[in-house]
Design a protein around this motif. Sequence first.
Motif, PDB file in Angstrom:
ATOM      1  N   LEU A 129       0.838  -1.206   0.000  1.00  0.00           N
ATOM      2  CA  LEU A 129       0.000   0.000   0.000  1.00  0.00           C
ATOM      3  C   LEU A 129       0.873   1.257   0.000  1.00  0.00           C
ATOM      4  O   LEU A 129       0.610   2.192  -0.753  1.00  0.00           O
ATOM      5  CB  LEU A 129      -0.936   0.001   1.208  1.00  0.00           C
ATOM      6  CG  LEU A 129      -1.807   1.244   1.354  1.00  0.00           C
ATOM      7  CD1 LEU A 129      -2.795   1.353   0.196  1.00  0.00           C
ATOM      8  CD2 LEU A 129      -2.541   1.227   2.682  1.00  0.00           C
ATOM      9  N   CYS A 167       2.268   1.900  -3.404  1.00  0.00           N
ATOM     10  CA  CYS A 167       1.220   2.396  -4.304  1.00  0.00           C
ATOM     11  C   CYS A 167       0.963   3.880  -4.050  1.00  0.00           C
ATOM     12  O   CYS A 167       0.843   4.667  -4.983  1.00  0.00           O
ATOM     13  CB  CYS A 167      -0.047   1.586  -4.117  1.00  0.00           C
ATOM     14  SG  CYS A 167      -1.338   1.991  -5.296  1.00  0.00           S
ATOM     15  N   ILE A 168       0.898   4.257  -2.788  1.00  0.00           N
ATOM     16  CA  ILE A 168       0.686   5.668  -2.442  1.00  0.00           C
ATOM     17  C   ILE A 168       1.833   6.522  -2.966  1.00  0.00           C
ATOM     18  O   ILE A 168       1.604   7.593  -3.538  1.00  0.00           O
ATOM     19  CB  ILE A 168       0.517   5.834  -0.924  1.00  0.00           C
ATOM     20  CG1 ILE A 168      -0.824   5.235  -0.485  1.00  0.00           C
ATOM     21  CG2 ILE A 168       0.606   7.297  -0.513  1.00  0.00           C
ATOM     22  CD1 ILE A 168      -0.995   5.114   1.012  1.00  0.00           C
ATOM     23  N   LEU A 210      -6.542   3.877   0.094  1.00  0.00           N
ATOM     24  CA  LEU A 210      -6.035   4.812  -0.920  1.00  0.00           C
ATOM     25  C   LEU A 210      -6.938   6.032  -1.034  1.00  0.00           C
ATOM     26  O   LEU A 210      -6.465   7.168  -1.108  1.00  0.00           O
ATOM     27  CB  LEU A 210      -5.939   4.138  -2.288  1.00  0.00           C
ATOM     28  CG  LEU A 210      -4.767   3.219  -2.535  1.00  0.00           C
ATOM     29  CD1 LEU A 210      -4.893   2.569  -3.900  1.00  0.00           C
ATOM     30  CD2 LEU A 210      -3.458   3.958  -2.405  1.00  0.00           C
TER      31      LEU A 210
END
Length: 120
Positions: A29, A32-33, A58
């Motif tokens: 995560l 991805c951020i 997200l």
Amino acid sequence: METQKSKCYDYEAMPMGSGELSPSRNHHLQKCIEFLFEVRDGKILEVGCGGGQFIRLLSSVRKEFDYFGTDISKKAISIAAKKNNRIKYCVSNLMYMPFKQKSFDVIIAFDVFEHIIDFK
């Protein structure tokens, strides 16, 4: 559309992605951020979103995007939709998505491809 069942996991009986993040999934995560900070705005699709765990987190960090989530499990999509009504969800098979080409600026899939049995 009939929900397809895996030979080794029943996604309707126990949908994935609705609980807390494990440390390894939290790492995914965070990556991805970091990537999304290079993208200004637009539409994000999470394929195989399960109960909406990733896409919900997200959307809480990057509010300027429009979020969409798909999963093969009706139960998982039902769980996800109850937890966040800002994200648009639908039941969909990865091979037959209900969207036009180039509908999204970013498409993400966490822990999806290893669950495809007859990928051709």
